[in-house]
Design an enzyme around this catalytic site. Structure first.
Site, PDB file in Angstrom:
ATOM      1  N   LYS A 246       0.718  -1.147   0.070  1.00  0.00           N
ATOM      2  CA  LYS A 246       0.053   0.074   0.061  1.00  0.00           C
ATOM      3  C   LYS A 246       0.940   1.183   0.082  1.00  0.00           C
ATOM      4  O   LYS A 246       0.680   2.217  -0.426  1.00  0.00           O
ATOM      5  CB  LYS A 246      -0.966  -0.007   1.128  1.00  0.00           C
ATOM      6  CG  LYS A 246      -2.054  -0.739   1.197  1.00  0.00           C
ATOM      7  CD  LYS A 246      -2.967  -0.821   2.281  1.00  0.00           C
ATOM      8  CE  LYS A 246      -3.903  -1.763   2.442  1.00  0.00           C
ATOM      9  NZ  LYS A 246      -4.742  -1.859   3.752  1.00  0.00           N
ATOM     10  N   LYS A 247       1.863   1.069   0.734  1.00  0.00           N
ATOM     11  CA  LYS A 247       2.857   2.633   0.807  1.00  0.00           C
ATOM     12  C   LYS A 247       3.484   2.485  -0.303  1.00  0.00           C
ATOM     13  O   LYS A 247       3.768   3.695  -0.875  1.00  0.00           O
ATOM     14  CB  LYS A 247       3.849   2.275   2.233  1.00  0.00           C
ATOM     15  CG  LYS A 247       3.276   2.201   3.329  1.00  0.00           C
ATOM     16  CD  LYS A 247       4.187   2.136   4.607  1.00  0.00           C
ATOM     17  CE  LYS A 247       3.664   2.605   5.847  1.00  0.00           C
ATOM     18  NZ  LYS A 247       2.628   1.503   6.476  1.00  0.00           N
ATOM     19  N   ILE A 248       3.889   1.336  -0.992  1.00  0.00           N
ATOM     20  CA  ILE A 248       4.330   1.727  -2.362  1.00  0.00           C
ATOM     21  C   ILE A 248       3.456   2.224  -3.261  1.00  0.00           C
ATOM     22  O   ILE A 248       3.755   3.114  -4.130  1.00  0.00           O
ATOM     23  CB  ILE A 248       4.772   0.246  -3.028  1.00  0.00           C
ATOM     24  CG1 ILE A 248       6.159  -0.304  -2.222  1.00  0.00           C
ATOM     25  CG2 ILE A 248       5.250   0.257  -4.540  1.00  0.00           C
ATOM     26  CD1 ILE A 248       6.475  -1.469  -2.455  1.00  0.00           C
TER      27      ILE A 248
END
Length: 576
Positions: A246-248
């Site tokens: 998700k952070k990517i």
DNA sequence: AGGCTGTACTG
DNA sequence: CAGTAC
DNA sequence: GCCT
DNA sequence: AATTG
DNA sequence: CAATT
């Protein structure tokens, strides 16, 4: 609870009903009143076809149809006809768990699966029906899909999937031509972000979460192609899970990860503190909590912290020097001085460089020395040599400070210690002992070469003290002197020299890797040797034998630095 | 749920 | 035992 | 936070 | 990984 | 199989 929600319903599970996991599921269905059929002859108009989720794509359609047909234990074409004729429902098998959990047998639009065969062109109307079904599915999905994805996927989802697939192959097949150079550095933003996250959690004291980010970073560093999405990274690389994926995505879309820029205020303080020897996340956190931001603050507010943990005084004093790198050449000079003095104490005692120096690093963060005596398994003996050695080297002006003392050595260093305490306004704790053991098997020291022997290049420290803290500094900046270096003494039994060299050669990551490997073999590896779970020694003298026992080809020290051991084989960060 | 390298020193 | 370090 |  | 529905 | 621990 156990209502027969599937009563009078037959289920046909495809492509196979005889895998272990499906068998378990089948039992569940029966338990709730349903009937599992294996044969097309048992089909009726109420039969529900269940399809293994691994054959269903994101868009709710059957993927890998050829494989599916091959695996199918019934005649697929016959089935297809029956399905079309009787409008049977085709549902993903994962629904079963939901039905049971909710206690209701209710098929939702998103559960349905379309099995359009490529061969039939006369099914025009069918196809459109199917499409409308998928449309509905997507529509129903939009409110469901929550904060995560932003619903752009709804259009052309098939093409998306195909594109993604073909791109995978392109990247895997021809990274040699372009990616190595052009794409090199393409994942830099991600790497930096993960590194920051790792640091952030390390400062917070959350070692395991920090470790996860470190491993994820390593995966991406080894990834030869550019990462296009979080999902892709999660699919193809190890150590990347849902959260990092998700952070990517966020980083790829916005270029920035919220929370990395702002939090730096707190983080910065913690970082400043923890870079001092003997200050870890715990002390730093506590000080920050009390709104302290410099060592002078701390000395005022918590003077006791410096008395109980006096080594911090030297961490503070040499804060800048100890952040500098050391050339290989200088490492050798330090060794020579130690060796020469050692000869006068005990000519039969050996000392050798370890650490990043043996791994061939251009520069080293500290200097690690390993001591041993041939045929001598008494480390106490070496501990005594250590004490003499430290005293002599201090008198010669080589040793600046010791972070480990004995009663004799406290006497030796008394003046320096007193001076340091007074310098920051503290009283030297003359009554108490600053040592715990009278024979140390290791020493952490600060050492400095006379410029007549070697002059280090004048380079700025990687870390700088705040102005208000500089009054304590003993660092060499702007003086015509060498910086003070961190030098460690370690010793080992003669019989454990292989395991000891392994430990002190490192790297830390290498040690972790090979010790985990030992653990997987049911063994335990430490600086004392390779042992069985029960503590029986297998090998400690011969480093190569330890590798053999772990079924690993010998790894040269040069290859034990961060990335590159596990020579060329499987250890790649690319999944399976 | 539980592991995440394994050990030594200090207070 | 927790905290720090290697 | 990831893996088993 | 083991357990559970 | 998916969800939970």
């Amino acid at each position: 609870m156990n209502s027969k929600i599937f009563l009078n319903t037959k289920f046909l599970i495809l492509p196979n009903s005889n895998t272990t996991s499906i068998e378990i599921l089948s039992e569940l269905i029966r338990k709730f009143g349903g009937e599992i059929i294996e044969d097309l002859e048992d089909l009726d108009k109420n039969t529900v076809i269940l399809i293994n989720d691994s054959y269903i794509g994101d868009s709710g359609s059957l993927i890998q149809q050829d494989l599916f047909r091959r695996e199918c234990h019934v005649n697929f074409t016959t089935l297809e006809d029956f399905v079309h004729a009787n409008e049977l429902q085709i549902v993903r098998v994962s629904c079963v768990s939901r039905w049971i959990k909710q206690g209701a047998f209710q098929i939702l639009g998103e559960d349905l699966v379309s099995i359009i065969s490529d061969t039939g062109e006369e099914h025009g109307s069918q196809t459109s029906t199917d499409n409308s079904i998928t449309d509905i599915i997507i529509d129903e999905n939009v409110p469901d899909s929550e904060a995560e994805t932003e619903g752009n996927i709804e259009l052309e989802s098939f093409e998306d999937v195909e594109n993604r697939n073909s791109m995978q192959y392109e990247h895997i097949n021809e990274p040699l031509i372009e990616s190595s150079y052009i794409n090199l550095g393409k994942n830099d933003v991600l790497i930096k972000a993960l590194n920051l996250l790792a640091k952030k959690y390390r400062l917070k004291g959350d070692q395991f979460r920090a470790r996860s980010y470190t491993l994820a970073k390593a995966s991406i560093e080894k990834c030869p192609y550019k990462i296009e999405s979080g999902a892709q990274a999660q699919r193809e690389l190890t150590n990347i899970g849902l959260s990092i994926a998700k952070k990517i995505d966020i980083i790829l879309k916005t270029g920035i990860l919220p929370g990395l820029e702002e939090v730096n205020l707190v983080e910065r303080k913690l970082d400043y503190f923890t870079n001092c020897h003997a200050v870890g996340s715990y002390k730093a956190k506590r000080w920050e909590l009390f709104k302290l931001s410099s060592f002078s603050d701390v000395v005022t507010r918590f003077p006791d912290d410096f008395i109980t943990d006096w080594t911090m005084l030297f961490g503070w004093s040499y804060y800048e020097d100890w952040s500098k790198r050391i050339s290989r050449e200088e490492c050798e000079c330090h060794l020579k001085i130690v060796k020469d003095t050692l000869k006068t104490i005990d000519p039969s005692c050996h000392v050798e460089l370890q650490g990043s120096y043996v791994r061939g690093s251009e520069t080293c963060g500290d200097i690690d020395l390993l001591f041993y005596k041939q045929y001598c398994d008494d480390t106490k003996e070496i501990g005594i040599i250590f004490e003499k050695l430290v005293r002599l080297l201090f008198r010669k002006g080589f040793i600046q400070c010791s972070l480990m003392l004995t009663s004799k050595l406290q006497e030796t260093f008394k003046d320096i210690l007193r001076e340091r305490f007074q310098k920051c306004g503290l009283k030297y704790p003359s009554g108490s002992s600053l040592f715990a053991s009278d024979i140390n098997k290791k020493y952490y020291l600060g050492t400095k070469l006379p410029t007549s022997v070697y002059k280090a290049r004048d380079e700025p420290p990687l870390l700088k003290l705040k102005e208000c803290d500089k009054y304590m500094s003993l660092s060499s900046s702007r003086k015509n002197e060498n910086p003070c270096r961190r030098l460690d003494f370690f010793c080992c039994k003669w019989s454990e020299i292989g395991a000891a060299r392994m430990q002190w050669t490192g790297s830390g990551e290498f040690n972790r890797w090979i010790r985990l490997l030992a653990d997987k073999h049911g063994l335990k590896l430490s600086q004392h040797g390779l042992f069985t779970r029960e503590g029986e020694l297998l090998e400690s003298y011969d480093e190569r034998k330890i590798f053999q026992l772990l079924h690993v080809d010998y790894v040269k020290p040069e290859l034990r630095s961060e990335g590159l051991w596990q020579q060329d084989e499987t250890k790649g960060m690319i999944k399976k």
